[in-house]
Design a protein around this motif. Structure first.
Motif, PDB file in Angstrom:
ATOM      1  N   MET A 661      20.782  42.685 -15.768  1.00  0.00           N
ATOM      2  CA  MET A 661      20.791  41.566 -15.346  1.00  0.00           C
ATOM      3  C   MET A 661      21.660  40.659 -16.383  1.00  0.00           C
ATOM      4  SD  MET A 661      16.645  41.465 -14.729  1.00  0.00           S
ATOM      5  CE  MET A 661      16.317  39.706 -14.744  1.00  0.00           C
ATOM      6  N   GLY A 714      22.388  46.064  -9.575  1.00  0.00           N
ATOM      7  CA  GLY A 714      21.241  45.300  -9.941  1.00  0.00           C
ATOM      8  C   GLY A 714      20.156  45.090  -9.314  1.00  0.00           C
ATOM      9  N   TRP A 725       9.960  40.814  -7.869  1.00  0.00           N
ATOM     10  CA  TRP A 725      11.262  40.275  -8.336  1.00  0.00           C
ATOM     11  C   TRP A 725      11.761  39.337  -7.635  1.00  0.00           C
ATOM     12  CZ3 TRP A 725      16.194  40.174  -6.137  1.00  0.00           C
ATOM     13  CH2 TRP A 725      16.438  40.641  -4.760  1.00  0.00           C
TER      14      TRP A 725
END
Length: 752
Positions: A661, A714, A725
């Motif tokens: 990230m 990612g 998420w």
């Protein structure tokens, strides 16, 4: 009738020993006593020396030197040997040494005196009247070695006096001792033993002109021996009434001489008769010399300690008034030896904005110059901060100040001497630098702004006892580059958290490097927190504690003073004295440590709260575009935050996702990455939430990276590894986040 005839009639001979010419003149009786024909003769020194027992001859030089120093007679017992090496007789020599100084400055002695045969000692004769024996000599040497060792180890005047009072001399021991000192034209008692409190009154402030033995000893520099009360009364009638009441029989007063200067006198008093034979005088004189040296060292050491304390008090500030919601503790431990001052310092500075600043720094070196530069730099930093400058501006100005200070010969007491200086001068003249950590604190919100100049990062102990190193942006040490910039790092000190600032002496002393040293300190911080373990539920006692109880279940505010001591003890051991006072043992480096604790919110009086949640474990970090190397520090922060997480695989997953990230932000945007990581809930059932924010409005999307592709992984990783998420748009930019729910290793789902 001639004097020689009278002396011959009582079997007493005359002799004259001239050390300069190396000859000895004997009258007839003296020659007979030495086993020579009974007629006057002048002989070489070696011829007379051959007549003495070798052991006795070795004592003569010491006896003569003692007599010269005291201005008394040289008295010795000598065994006379015949040509076959048998003892012929024992004689007593009594002579007056006369000092003769030659034109070239050398000094010789001339002995003029008598020699007389004496009877062999009978069994039962006291040791004071027997010839020198091997046992006596060994006892005396052992005593002097022990006395010298004990006096050499004494570090204060009080210790020297205690050692002197405990000395047990071979064959005779005084039961009353007193040490007199000199201040101007007055004599005073420094200490005494064998007397009652208050007995020193008449002797505590005495003019040197007084007719008293100690005063005369100080005036003349010569010892005074008073074997009997009659001797005392005859020589010092005015002082006798003062001495009479102590019921002593013999006295010895000896000068305390250091480097040719009489600094006082030592009195040894005996309840039993003492003849003060040459050997006894030799012992007393030797002890007096050692005592004088020990007292001089103690006086110098005490003066240095007083100077050290004064310097430290002037350089080390008080932490000032209490700050609502904050608690502060600090320690400074200098290196041992010398004046025990160095280049480490700390400070707390009230700011015009109502905030305050904490400063800790370390000037290169451990000498007086480092201490001087430290004092000037501390004043400069305090002045810049008091003007209201931001943390980065304070350090930038301080760096220019130190660079100018070290490069200016006019401001340096060790400036160049025209090329005539030594190598050590070059060391003093070399530029100095300083590391520094400057923290501006808002006590209302706990917001900290940190600027760092080559100094170790701060450490944070969270409310639940977890300890993290807090990476901060920084620049070069002060004084190296006057144009250096010092970026600032902002983070919040949460309620119940404690921040530790320290110099490298606390980390690296004891052979440690930065890694092992931090590990040692982390163990201390964590073990101290575990002594006050978190209790998830309030019992009746806690619930009724009122305003003194902790409303959110955090640890009680730590005892910072005790924690500061524990940190220093981890380096120097529990026997060290951890204040700004002097230290006896040798230190490797100065130590300065400052602890700042933000207190937990209090429970309102009279309220009853439900069981509190586990305190949130939070860390906030910023990674700038120009600092991609700090991504490794981010990974380490996550591992430290999850040090007690149940499933190590989840920790690895969190570290991998965070690394992806932050890297994506630095790669695909033009801004910095702001990371916020929080672990909340009860042990074994916690939830980790990590957010990484940036200033770009472009949202991430799923890609299908090729086998050799370096990007696009990612989102795939978060889909595979995270329990949840997402991406949240913000007014300016966005925040991408993920969550992990703690589970044991056995319950964890396999990852394919």
């Amino acid at each position: 009738m001639r004097t020689e005839d009278v002396l011959a009639a009582i079997a007493t001979g005359l002799w004259r020993w001239d050390n300069a010419s190396g000859t000895v003149t004997l009258d007839g009786e003296a020659a007979r006593l030495l086993g020579l024909p009974a007629e006057p003769v002048v002989l070489p020194e070696v011829a007379v020396r051959s007549r003495f027992h070798p052991v006795d001859w070795n004592e003569i030089n010491g006896i003569v030197n003692l007599a010269v120093a005291e201005g008394t007679l040289a008295e010795a017992r000598l065994r006379i040997m015949d040509v076959d090496g048998r003892v012929l007789r024992t004689v007593r020599s009594r002579s007056k040494p006369v000092e003769n100084r030659a034109a070239d400055g050398t000094t010789d002695y001339e002995l003029i005196g008598t020699i007389q045969e004496i009877a062999e000692p009978q069994p039962g004769t006291t040791a004071a009247h027997t010839p020198i024996t091997g046992d006596w000599r060994r006892s005396r040497e052992a005593f002097l070695l022990d006395a010298g060792r004990a006096l050499a180890e004494a570090r204060s005047t009080a210790e020297v006096l205690r050692v002197a009072a405990s000395l047990s001399m071979p064959g005779f021991s005084p039961d009353g001792l007193a040490v007199f000192g000199v201040a101007g034209d007055r004599l005073s008692i420094i200490g005494h033993h064998g007397h009652d409190p208050g007995d020193e009154g008449p002797f505590s402030d005495m003019p040197l002109e007084t007719n008293y033995p100690a005063a005369e000893v100080v005036r003349t520099g010569r010892a005074i021996y008073l074997p009997t009360p009659e001797d005392y009364k005859r020589r010092f009638p005015a002082a006798w009434p003062l001495a009479q009441r102590f019921d002593r029989y013999s006295w010895a007063f000896l000068p305390l001489i250091v480097a040719g200067r009489t600094m006082g006198a030592w009195m040894a008093a005996f309840k039993h008769p003492a003849s003060f034979s040459p050997d006894e005088r030799s012992v007393l004189t030797t002890v007096a010399r050692m005592l004088a040296q020990a007292l001089q060292r103690a006086v110098v050491a005490e003066s240095e300690r007083e100077l050290t304390t004064g310097l430290q008090r002037s350089m080390m500030p008080q932490l000032g008034p209490e700050i609502p919601g904050m608690r502060i503790a600090a320690r400074y431990v200098p290196t041992g030896g010398g004046l025990q001052v160095g280049g480490d310092w700390y400070d707390m500075i009230p700011l015009p904005s109502g905030r305050f600043a904490l400063v800790i720094g370390d000037v290169q070196g451990h000498d007086v110059r480092a201490a001087g530069l430290m004092g000037q730099l501390r004043i400069a930093v305090r002045a810049y901060a008091s003007e209201g400058h931001r943390p980065d501006a304070v350090l930038s100005r301080a760096s220019r100040f130190l660079a100018g200070l070290c490069s200016s010969p006019e401001s340096d007491p060790y400036a160049d001497d025209g090329g005539q200086g030594s190598d050590s001068d070059a060391y003093f003249q070399s530029p100095r630098f300083a590391t520094c950590l400057y923290v501006e604190c808002d006590p209302r919100t706990g917001m900290l702004e940190v600027a760092r100049a080559g100094h170790p990062d701060p450490a944070i102990r969270m409310a639940d006892g977890t300890v993290l190193m807090r990476p901060t942006a920084g620049g070069l040490p002060l004084g190296i580059d006057p144009e250096s910039d010092y970026p600032t790092t902002r983070f919040t000190l949460e309620p119940g958290e404690t921040m530790m600032l320290c110099t490298d002496g606390l980390i690296e002393t004891g052979g440690h490097d930065l890694d092992t040293g931090w590990a040692r300190l982390r163990a201390v911080l964590e073990s101290d927190a575990h002594e006050n373990p978190y209790e998830p539920a309030y019992d009746a006692r806690v619930a009724g504690a009122g305003a003194g109880a902790d409303a959110v279940g955090h640890l009680a505010p730590p005892h910072l003073e005790r924690l500061a001591d524990l940190l220093v003890q981890a380096v120097h051991g529990p026997s060290s004295h951890h204040t700004t006072g002097p230290l006896a043992d040798r230190r490797e480096d100065d130590i300065a440590v400052v602890l700042l604790c933000r207190e937990s919110a209090e429970r309102p009086s009279g309220t009853s709260l439900p069981h509190p949640a586990r305190p949130v474990r939070r860390t906030v970090l910023t990674v700038a575009q120009v600092e991609p190397e700090r991504i490794a520090g981010v990974r380490q922060q996550i591992r430290e935050l999850l040090h007690d997480w149940a499933d190590p695989d989840q920790v690895d997953s969190a570290v991998l996702m965070v690394s992806e990230m932050v890297t994506n932000v630095l790669t695909h945007t033009d801004g910095d990455a702001l990371l916020v990581a929080e672990a909340m809930g009860e042990l074994g059932a916690r939830r980790l939430r990590v957010e990484v924010a940036d200033g770009s409005d472009e949202l991430p999307h799923k890609r299908q990276p090729g086998e050799m592709s370096s990007s696009g992984r990612g989102v795939l990783l978060m889909e595979m590894l995270a329990d949840a998420w997402g991406v949240d748009p913000r007014g300016e930019g966005k925040s991408i986040w993920f969550e992990l729910h703690e589970q044991s290793k056995t319950d964890a789902d396999p990852v394919f």
